[in-house]
Design an enzyme around this catalytic site. Structure first.
Site, short mmCIF file in Angstrom:
data_model
loop_
_atom_site.label_atom_id
_atom_site.label_comp_id
_atom_site.label_asym_id
_atom_site.label_seq_id
_atom_site.Cartn_x
_atom_site.Cartn_y
_atom_site.Cartn_z
CE1 TYR A 72 40.51 -16.36 -16.94
CE2 TYR A 72 42.78 -16.81 -16.59
CZ TYR A 72 41.54 -16.40 -16.18
OH TYR A 72 41.50 -15.62 -14.69
NE ARG A 75 46.63 -13.84 -18.14
CZ ARG A 75 46.10 -14.05 -16.95
NH1 ARG A 75 44.87 -14.15 -16.45
NH2 ARG A 75 47.02 -14.35 -16.02
CG HIS A 126 47.32 -17.31 -7.46
ND1 HIS A 126 47.89 -15.94 -7.39
CD2 HIS A 126 46.94 -17.58 -6.18
CE1 HIS A 126 47.77 -15.44 -6.06
NE2 HIS A 126 47.15 -16.26 -5.35
CB CYS A 139 32.84 -34.71 -13.90
SG CYS A 139 34.35 -35.00 -14.90
CB CYS A 220 31.91 -36.11 -17.57
SG CYS A 220 31.91 -34.42 -17.80
C1 BV8 Z 1 40.92 -16.28 -1.14
C2 BV8 Z 1 45.01 -16.32 -11.01
C3 BV8 Z 1 39.99 -17.24 0.54
C4 BV8 Z 1 43.94 -16.19 -12.16
C5 BV8 Z 1 44.98 -14.58 -9.19
C6 BV8 Z 1 36.26 -10.56 -1.39
C7 BV8 Z 1 35.81 -11.97 -1.59
C8 BV8 Z 1 36.76 -13.10 -1.73
C9 BV8 Z 1 38.14 -12.83 -1.41
C10 BV8 Z 1 38.41 -11.52 -1.12
C11 BV8 Z 1 37.71 -10.39 -1.00
N1 BV8 Z 1 38.43 -9.37 -0.77
C12 BV8 Z 1 39.74 -9.89 -0.83
C13 BV8 Z 1 39.79 -11.02 -0.93
C14 BV8 Z 1 40.88 -11.57 -0.96
C15 BV8 Z 1 41.23 -11.86 -2.35
C16 BV8 Z 1 42.08 -10.46 -2.70
O1 BV8 Z 1 43.28 -10.74 -2.17
N2 BV8 Z 1 41.77 -9.50 -3.29
C17 BV8 Z 1 42.77 -8.50 -3.50
C18 BV8 Z 1 42.29 -7.85 -4.84
C19 BV8 Z 1 42.66 -7.51 -2.48
N3 BV8 Z 1 41.98 -13.15 -2.51
C20 BV8 Z 1 41.38 -14.04 -3.01
O2 BV8 Z 1 40.31 -14.20 -3.48
C21 BV8 Z 1 42.25 -15.41 -3.16
N4 BV8 Z 1 41.19 -16.53 -2.35
O3 BV8 Z 1 41.00 -15.28 -0.34
O4 BV8 Z 1 40.12 -17.22 -0.56
C22 BV8 Z 1 38.47 -16.82 0.59
C23 BV8 Z 1 37.43 -17.31 -0.41
C24 BV8 Z 1 36.21 -16.99 -0.48
C25 BV8 Z 1 35.71 -15.59 0.11
C26 BV8 Z 1 36.70 -14.80 0.77
C27 BV8 Z 1 37.95 -15.46 1.18
C28 BV8 Z 1 42.43 -15.97 -4.29
C29 BV8 Z 1 43.29 -14.77 -5.01
C30 BV8 Z 1 43.79 -15.52 -6.32
C31 BV8 Z 1 43.37 -14.58 -7.53
N5 BV8 Z 1 44.12 -15.16 -8.81
N6 BV8 Z 1 45.58 -15.17 -10.35
C32 BV8 Z 1 44.59 -15.26 -13.19
O5 BV8 Z 1 45.80 -14.90 -13.38
O6 BV8 Z 1 43.89 -14.79 -14.24
S1 BV8 Z 1 45.76 -13.28 -8.47
C33 BV8 Z 1 46.58 -12.43 -9.92
O7 BV8 Z 1 46.53 -11.06 -9.57
C34 BV8 Z 1 48.04 -12.83 -9.80
O8 BV8 Z 1 48.09 -14.38 -9.66
C35 BV8 Z 1 48.68 -12.10 -8.73
O9 BV8 Z 1 48.68 -12.52 -7.35
C36 BV8 Z 1 47.71 -11.01 -8.80
C37 BV8 Z 1 48.68 -9.66 -9.36
O10 BV8 Z 1 49.50 -9.66 -8.42
P1 BV8 Z 1 50.91 -9.25 -9.20
O11 BV8 Z 1 51.47 -10.42 -9.63
O12 BV8 Z 1 51.89 -8.59 -8.06
O13 BV8 Z 1 50.98 -8.40 -10.51
P2 BV8 Z 1 50.89 -6.75 -10.53
O14 BV8 Z 1 50.51 -6.38 -11.75
O15 BV8 Z 1 49.69 -6.35 -9.31
O16 BV8 Z 1 51.98 -6.22 -10.04
C38 BV8 Z 1 53.23 -6.28 -10.66
C39 BV8 Z 1 54.53 -5.95 -9.81
O17 BV8 Z 1 55.46 -6.10 -10.67
C40 BV8 Z 1 54.47 -4.29 -9.58
O18 BV8 Z 1 54.75 -4.25 -8.19
C41 BV8 Z 1 55.24 -3.84 -10.58
O19 BV8 Z 1 55.91 -2.73 -10.13
C42 BV8 Z 1 56.25 -5.03 -10.64
N7 BV8 Z 1 57.07 -4.84 -11.88
C43 BV8 Z 1 56.94 -4.68 -13.22
N8 BV8 Z 1 57.51 -4.57 -13.97
C44 BV8 Z 1 58.60 -5.28 -13.43
C45 BV8 Z 1 58.30 -5.26 -11.91
N9 BV8 Z 1 59.32 -5.88 -11.14
C46 BV8 Z 1 60.59 -6.17 -11.58
N10 BV8 Z 1 60.69 -6.38 -12.70
C47 BV8 Z 1 59.81 -5.79 -13.66
N11 BV8 Z 1 60.35 -5.79 -14.93
#
Ligand code: BV8
Length: 318
Positions: A72, A75, A126, A139, A220
């Protein structure tokens, strides 16, 4: 960059946008790609040999807070070095222009805020790289820590010599920086102040950090601070969810949802596409990859604009 957008689609979209009263924008890492920040799934998405997702969990932090903090801190550093791109500015301008508008950002990089996006219309689903919170159960301290880089001296991006040593160079294991130098230049090399090492490069040894070297709570005095982001398996902030649900509920109709630079694979964020659709929204996807149009793909009336958001969003939102 010449527009790759077909004029008919552009005109139809811009007309629809012009007469839209209630608009949502769901944004992902692709919005910041033009600012040089890696996406999760793209080539830069794998931080060293780790998959970024495997580091974005409470379990990873509990197991190795030093490694997760270096992920982090790196980042934070990259995000502070980056500049908002034209897409961030265009979205901020639209948010100012449109009364019924809300951006749902999955991004934690702070670039929309630095582009002047009105805070009242920006939901950080997020969290933010620039928030920290105390992990001590007694805390509740949380604070925005916007510009301290590094957030703790031990998390400074190490400096090194001109280029990484060949793979497999033995390291002394002395102090963190020393072993890093050895990793870079072979045992016994002198520490050179040179440029920052590319700590995302697998060939650079990550220093083992002691928890005492990590950021601790000023409130804390003893709790270990953690990044103020929502990790996988954690609930999204209740207040944010309520704000979005109120916006959707209050809308008799949602006219448009912009889905910008996201693979729409993470829930509940991606679920807002269908929620907007259920309120009559037309979906406009801006993405480099035609395959990324969310679960269920595009429906009749939706539109897809292929390209770099940094290049095409300003034209679309004119
Ligand atoms: C939740 C912060 C309720 C941190 C992020 C098992 C246990 C628990 C939960 C789950 C489980 N299975 C599934 C889940 C739900 C889970 C989930 O969705 N998992 C996914 C993998 C299936 N979700 C959660 O856990 C969420 N909470 O559900 O709570 C709960 C609680 C307990 C138990 C059950 C349920 C919390 C999710 C939040 C995670 N934190 N970020 C950090 O950043 O380090 S997520 C992080 O990844 C980002 O924030 C973002 O959301 C995600 C990445 O996605 P994108 O931003 O879309 O990025 P990506 O690289 O994937 O895609 C980029 C896109 O851009 C592509 O399409 C590409 O083509 C395009 N692109 C590239 N360049 C360009 C472009 N487009 C235009 N122009 C360009 N130049």
């Amino acid at each position: 960059m010449a527009s790759s957008i077909k004029s008919a689609d552009l005109e139809s979209f811009q007309n629809h946008l012009r007469y839209s009263d209630r608009v949502l924008a769901l944004c992902g890492a692709g919005l910041s790609a033009a600012s040089g920040l890696p996406t999760f799934r793209g080539a830069g998405g794998l931080w060293r040999s780790y998959d970024a997702v495997s580091l974005a969990t409470p379990e990873a932090f509990a197991e190795d807070p030093g490694l997760v903090w270096q992920f982090y801190s790196y980042r934070r550093h990259m995000a502070l070095q980056a500049q908002p791109n034209p897409a961030h500015y265009a979205l901020a301008e639209l948010a100012r222009r449109k009364r019924g508008f809300l951006t749902l950002s999955q991004n934690v990089d702070g670039l929309s805020q630095r582009a002047g996006h009105p805070a009242s219309k920006l939901c950080l689903l997020h969290g933010s790289l620039f928030d920290v919170k105390c992990t001590a159960f007694y805390c509740k301290h949380a604070e925005s820590n916007n510009f301290t880089d590094p957030i703790a001296p031990a998390l400074a991006i190490p400096k090194g010599g001109p280029s990484p040593a060949p793979l497999g160079t033995a390291t002394s294991g002395a102090g963190a920086t020393d072993s890093l130098q050895h990793a870079m230049h072979g045992a016994g090399s002198k520490h050179q102040s040179g440029k920052e090492l590319d700590i995302s490069d697998d060939r650079v040894e990550i220093p083992e950090l002691d928890t005492k070297d990590l950021p601790h709570c000023p409130e804390c005095g003893s709790g270990l601070l953690r990044p103020g982001v929502v990790w996988f398996g954690e609930m999204l902030p209740e207040k944010i969810i309520e704000e979005i649900d109120d916006f959707i509920e209050e809308s008799k109709k949602i006219d448009l949802i912009l889905v910008i630079g996201t693979s729409a694979k993470v829930y509940p964020a991606a679920g807002y596409i269908e929620k907007a659709r259920a309120k009559g929204a037309r979906v406009a996807v801006i993405n480099m990859d035609r395959a990324d149009t969310g679960r269920g793909g595009l429906k009749k009336g939706d539109c897809f604009f292929e390209g770099d958001a940094g290049a095409i969003l300003p034209e679309l939102l004119k």
